[in-house]
Design an enzyme around this catalytic site. Sequence first.
Site, PDB file in Angstrom:
ATOM      1  N   ASP A 321     -32.740  -7.010   3.555  1.00  0.00           N
ATOM      2  CA  ASP A 321     -33.764  -7.184   4.167  1.00  0.00           C
ATOM      3  C   ASP A 321     -34.230  -6.060   5.181  1.00  0.00           C
ATOM      4  O   ASP A 321     -33.489  -5.330   5.460  1.00  0.00           O
ATOM      5  CB  ASP A 321     -33.392  -8.364   5.089  1.00  0.00           C
ATOM      6  CG  ASP A 321     -33.327  -9.767   4.673  1.00  0.00           C
ATOM      7  OD1 ASP A 321     -33.873 -10.035   3.296  1.00  0.00           O
ATOM      8  OD2 ASP A 321     -32.634 -10.421   4.950  1.00  0.00           O
ATOM      9  N   LYS A 322     -35.492  -6.246   5.553  1.00  0.00           N
ATOM     10  CA  LYS A 322     -36.020  -5.394   6.581  1.00  0.00           C
ATOM     11  C   LYS A 322     -35.793  -5.764   8.023  1.00  0.00           C
ATOM     12  O   LYS A 322     -35.023  -5.276   8.713  1.00  0.00           O
ATOM     13  CB  LYS A 322     -37.450  -5.218   6.369  1.00  0.00           C
ATOM     14  CG  LYS A 322     -38.308  -4.310   7.345  1.00  0.00           C
ATOM     15  CD  LYS A 322     -39.593  -3.876   7.250  1.00  0.00           C
ATOM     16  CE  LYS A 322     -40.636  -5.035   7.386  1.00  0.00           C
ATOM     17  NZ  LYS A 322     -40.752  -5.455   8.809  1.00  0.00           N
TER      18      LYS A 322
END
Length: 912
Positions: A321-322
């Site tokens: 995920d960012k």
Amino acid sequence: MHDRTRPNSDRPASSQGLSSQEARRRYALYGPNQLPESTGESPLLIFLHQFNSPFIYVLLAAALVSLILNQQLNAVFILFVLLINASIGTVQEYSAQRAAVALNKMVPQYASVLRDGITQKVEAAELVPGDIVFLITGDRVAADLRLIECHDLLVDESLLTGESLAASKQSGVCSGDDSPLAERKDCAFAGTIVTHGRALGEVIATGVRSEIGQIAAEVTESDHIKPPLLKRIERFTLRISYGILVVIALLFVITLLRGADLQEVFLLGVALAVSAIPEGLPAAITVALAIGMRRMARASVIVRRLIAVESLGSCTYIASDKTGTLTVNEMTVKLIILPDERRYSVSGEGLDMHGELHCLSGGERALLPPDADKDLANLVRCGMLANEASLVLHQGEWVASGDGVDLAFLVLSSKLGFDHQQVEHLYPELQRIPYESENAFSASLNRVEGKLIIHVKGSAEKVLMMCRRDPVRPEPWEVRIEHQMLAMARKGFRVLACASGEVDVGNTDLLAVLKGLHFLGLIGMIDPLRPEAYAAVEQCRLSNIDVAMITGDHPQTALALAQELNIADAGSVPVTGDDVRRAIERDETLQEQGKPSTAMQTLVNSSRVFARIEPSQKLQIVQQLIRNGHFVAVTGDGVNDAPALRHAHVGIAMGKRGTDVARESAELIITDDNFASIVQGIKQGRLVYSNIRKVIFLLISTGAAEITLFILSVVFMLPIPLFPIQLLWLNLVTNGIQDVALAFEPEEGDELRRPPRPPKETIFNRLMLERVFVNAVVMGGLAFTVFAWQLHNGVAVETARNMTLLLMVLFENVHVLNSRSETKSIFKQNFFGNPFLLFGMLAAQSVHIAALYTPGLSDVLQVEPVTLESWSTSLSVALVLIVVDELHKLYWEKRKPLFTQCRTGDDRPPTG
Ligand code: ADP
Ligand code: MG
């Protein structure tokens, strides 16, 4: 920062929830909101399990044979050693089980409750009847609730009702307490899962008084699953056992044909069975995994299933995920662009309410009084209303709860001098569409000066679409705004837009009114990258692990951050959700035409940045990565991430940000949500695997050495070189102290610099086989030579056995040193690196020497004291093993390029 709703404004203002004092009182009265813990297997059961193994059967048979042959002493010793072995196994397994329970407690479930008038996160165990609890998509309901307020609430109640379709809930409908659970629409029950929507409910029952508490016995039963690695190894040892039985049968026939004494031949069979079977293996592996589990916990990685310890170590691809994993998840509004392109910059960081607004027009920065710009005020008000976070001053401190984006808007409004509680009060909310990541926007319908106004905030593309009048040709202002948006995204800003519009009274379908809205402006937020992430990504690059970013954010924003982190380079093109959809469609048509479908394969290989990806597409990407031959670790936090987490080889959930659903679908939980922790976890996983290999090498090679010794003796028609009892002593006592110590080996230092092992590689790869062969032949051969040489010189056979046994004990002592690394010279290792091992060697020597001098024991073992001279002669013979293994290590190092096949990485876009 927790994704939680704020108390809705149309709830009676008097409702402050319980006071903390009252909550404490009720807690004392009702007790914790917990179900009786599953106690796991009882120690007695674990103890009995220890005997349920093919090795033990063989040994029991050996004891029986000894009894029949009137070798009571032998039989008693075998049984005694088996008991000790089982006790050690029990202690180890039981403590591993305890550790697992304790680790699970490190990730408690939380609930968002209203107390003292503010929303706070408390441990679910602290809930009491009367508490007001907020529910949001992804929550596991913590107690039985009567719903006060619902927004499109869907709850998965399969746990209680067996019904797999999510049930829709409504507040205000009255159902009797005795109607079936499935019909009680106004209640949400503990243990069920919110799959969609928001709600507010009052706790009506906790702990054992909840519906699930009534049937708890059935649910808390945790199934005891063995890690696949352990199963594989058990299968492997079973095969060895069969092999050994065949060898024994052969030797049996040969010696019988030669006219040997039946009793002698039986003894030989027993001895061989004892020597070659790696009795200590399962226990040592369980210990190695448990140690890995504990070491990972120290690196903020909680292992929910033991197997993940090992599998994380073999991962070749991390899809991360960012927001929150690579970034800190503290969003701050930095830049605002109004529809006429007037620009404002905002100072201040995170939840700090101090910050100033500067107008940036004409290249000049002018300090701005908050009420100077009406358009700006409209924009900020919109972001404040279409908002679910809460930020209140409580005893002089700001208490924040809610989504990072929402909080950033509240902080911005404070910087402009708004009191958002007052604003919410002034413009009461009538209806809302809460933010769900697949929508990428949130909306709120409010009464504003007699009119109904819908306020929307969300991704710039989504909001612009809602404002568009001509569906085909964008107007000039739209084009300009899109340019602005792209320019911001390229700088790494997360860009949101706001819009509002008037709604006719009576029009209640909110989704239908989201068009032709009035555009209010763009908001650029910065969510700084985690400082540790840079080094962690670099670490992955050095270890040949691919890192990809999968995000719902804008492709340019994602790309900018990915470039900054060296996940992508300047020429990279992000893959978007639309690309994924098209590739899958293309593959489907190709498949229908009977052609090879490779669109998705090529697409997924083409980039390391995946943006505007819908949660459901994450699964498709993961599946493709797996098909492409990667061993994939995936991070996730939302409900919709659950399928991807389950499908990946290693599912990693976020401990802080993650929803209950995500955490329950994952094998690993990162308690600090930090990407760098994953990399630490990988290192520990690799360490566990290599330690397991070390233990296996030690056990198998000594077993093979003993077999070699016996085969040579049979071939040269010598008497049996060691008695079964002596072999048991060797394998279970002196060696047994040491093999477990190898599981504690510290890192060799290059764990993260090695390429990941090929996912299909077996433990018995070429290196392992060569080393077992070389070491076993040398050990067995030398031991035989010493035995034969003594007999040749007329030494009594008992004395010759005594010396051979001592030599074997010494061999194993130096052999553990060889086992500490498969490739590294022992002269390059830290000799004191593993205190357990040093202790093990000392203990093994002392125990053996003590046995030589202990009256009863020395009779049983048929050993006698040796002179210091013969002891040191034996030691020098044993040291030959080190020389041989060192030579093999050198030789392997020379040939290594031939055997370690690195992935060529043709499909890999250049990074950095
Ligand atoms: P990420 O992968 O970074 O977590 P999300 O799926 O959370 O991305 O967000 C996708 C998009 O949805 C964002 O780019 C933003 O435009 C929009 N968005 C995110 N959070 C909110 C929110 N609380 N309200 C409205 N829109 C949001
Ligand atoms: Mg998000």
